[in-house]
Design a protein around this motif. Structure first.
Motif, PDB file in Angstrom:
ATOM      1  N   ASP A  14      -5.817   3.720   0.544  1.00 53.09           N
ATOM      2  CA  ASP A  14      -6.627   5.026  -0.213  1.00 53.09           C
ATOM      3  C   ASP A  14      -6.956   5.967   0.837  1.00 53.09           C
ATOM      4  N   TRP A  64       0.792  -1.310   0.040  1.00 49.39           N
ATOM      5  CA  TRP A  64      -0.297   0.037  -0.117  1.00 49.39           C
ATOM      6  C   TRP A  64       0.909   1.165  -0.059  1.00 49.39           C
ATOM      7  N   LEU A 119       2.236   6.407   7.379  1.00 49.78           N
ATOM      8  CA  LEU A 119       1.652   5.151   7.548  1.00 49.78           C
ATOM      9  C   LEU A 119       1.109   4.615   6.059  1.00 49.78           C
ATOM     10  N   HIS A 120       0.946   3.259   5.945  1.00 52.67           N
ATOM     11  CA  HIS A 120       0.561   2.714   4.785  1.00 52.67           C
ATOM     12  C   HIS A 120      -1.041   2.594   5.029  1.00 52.67           C
ATOM     13  N   MET A 125      -8.997   4.847   3.995  1.00 49.57           N
ATOM     14  CA  MET A 125      -8.438   3.963   4.724  1.00 49.57           C
ATOM     15  C   MET A 125      -7.217   4.803   5.694  1.00 49.57           C
TER      16      MET A 125
END
Lengths: 257, 94
Positions: free
Chosen positions: B30, B5, B26-27, B33
């Protein structure tokens, strides 16, 4: 049906155990993901939800102990009861499986928990109403979280959709118990203390249909439903959960931090 | 298929009236999220009331090689600091 003062207290105790045990066992299941999440951020997300639920169970079980009046604390109730004394629904004790199973289990529970707590806000029992109000904010987020994952994976790739559909099939028969009232539910609803499950059911069905549609998942046709957890008849899984959950207090009675 | 991601930068406003501050990254798959992940990772202890996320790719950073040209010229211009100036005693409320 008439209940004496005493048995009304017993019914309330049963009811509070259901609320507390649902939160405790669901929270414990989610805590099993800690350190095993598919990605750091989701590991933390599930752990947060687990902590919310364990916190909620503390409020319910503390109150249950007070109502029972035998001097049992939240810890006594959580750590020193055996499986047949637990009153959680079967859904929450089901195994984590893969991510799809965990999300579907969470979603089927969250929808119920959300509408349940909205009803409990109007409980004539002030303590129940207060705990419900505090918990509802957390549960609103849980429902948003699991709904988005339902849609994301249901309406995702061919593989993710299939996994979600399989998980739904696996867990579907466990959602009926949430919405089916027994004597305890019915009596407390009539007294204005507990939630009227027949009021929650239409909301539940509508929300599930709405999210399944958005997730391009189909509702399983199965109508036969599992039951028993609320009355203390559990699947084998609960025993394993308690073995882990209660290990410390069983091996080292009265151990404290 | 991309395996990971994308990375997102997270900015949190701790209270009204303060600006958003970069708190980390962070990962997430989209933006939606990313907001939720930021909520779970960076606001667990009451740190904020507002979250911004932006995909790290969309940030243009200055190059460390250009530090001399970009930042050194400000070094010898002390008069750009208000403390450089002596205020007459008659001026109050500064």
């Amino acid at each position: 049906m008439k209940h004496s003062q005493n048995s009304e207290k017993e019914l309330l105790f049963e009811y509070l155990l259901r609320l507390g045990d649902n939160a405790l066992i669901m929270g414990h299941r989610l805590s099993e993901w800690c350190g095993h999440g598919p990605i750091l951020e989701q590991d933390i997300a599930l752990t947060n939800i687990a902590l919310d639920l364990v916190g909620q169970s503390r409020s319910w079980l503390t109150y249950a102990g007070e109502v029972e009046g035998k001097g049992r604390s939240e810890d006594d109730l959580a750590y020193l009861r055996d499986a047949w004394d637990f009153r959680n629904v079967l859904l929450v004790e089901q195994q984590n499986g893969d991510w799809a199973v965990t999300i579907v289990r969470q979603f089927l529970f969250d929808v119920f928990n959300y509408y349940l707590h909205k009803e409990l806000l109007y409980s004539k029992d002030k303590q129940i109403a207060a705990i419900a109000e505090k918990s509802l904010k957390e549960i609103t987020y849980h429902l948003r979280y699991s709904s988005e994952w339902m849609i994301r994976l249901g309406d995702g790739t061919e593989v993710s959709r299939q996994k979600m559909q399989d998980a739904l099939q696996l867990l579907w028969t466990y959602h009926g118990e949430l919405l089916k009232a027994d004597d305890v539910d019915a009596t407390l609803a009539r007294l204005g203390i507990g939630a009227d499950l027949s009021k929650i059911k239409p909301h539940y069905d509508k929300k599930v249909e709405e999210i399944l549609a958005a997730a391009t998942l189909s509702k399983p046709a199965e109508e036969w439903m599992q039951k028993g957890g609320k009355q203390g008849q559990h699947s084998e899984h609960l025993g394993y959960i308690l073995t882990e959950l209660q290990f410390l207090q069983r091996a080292y009675p009265n151990a404290t931090w | 298929m991309k395996k990971n991601w994308p990375l997102w930068e997270v900015f949190i406003r701790s209270k009204n009236g303060l600006s958003h501050k970069h708190v980390g990254s962070l990962h997430a798959a989209d933006a939606e999220m990313a907001i939720e992940n930021a909520r779970d990772v960076y606001t667990r202890r009451n740190e904020g009331i507002s979250i911004w996320v932006v995909e790290s790719d969309h940030i243009t950073a200055s190059s460390p090689n250009q530090n001399d040209a970009l930042f050194d010229p400000a070094n010898d211009k002390v008069y750009r600091h208000p403390t450089f100036y002596n205020l007459p005693d008659e001026v109050k409320y500064i």
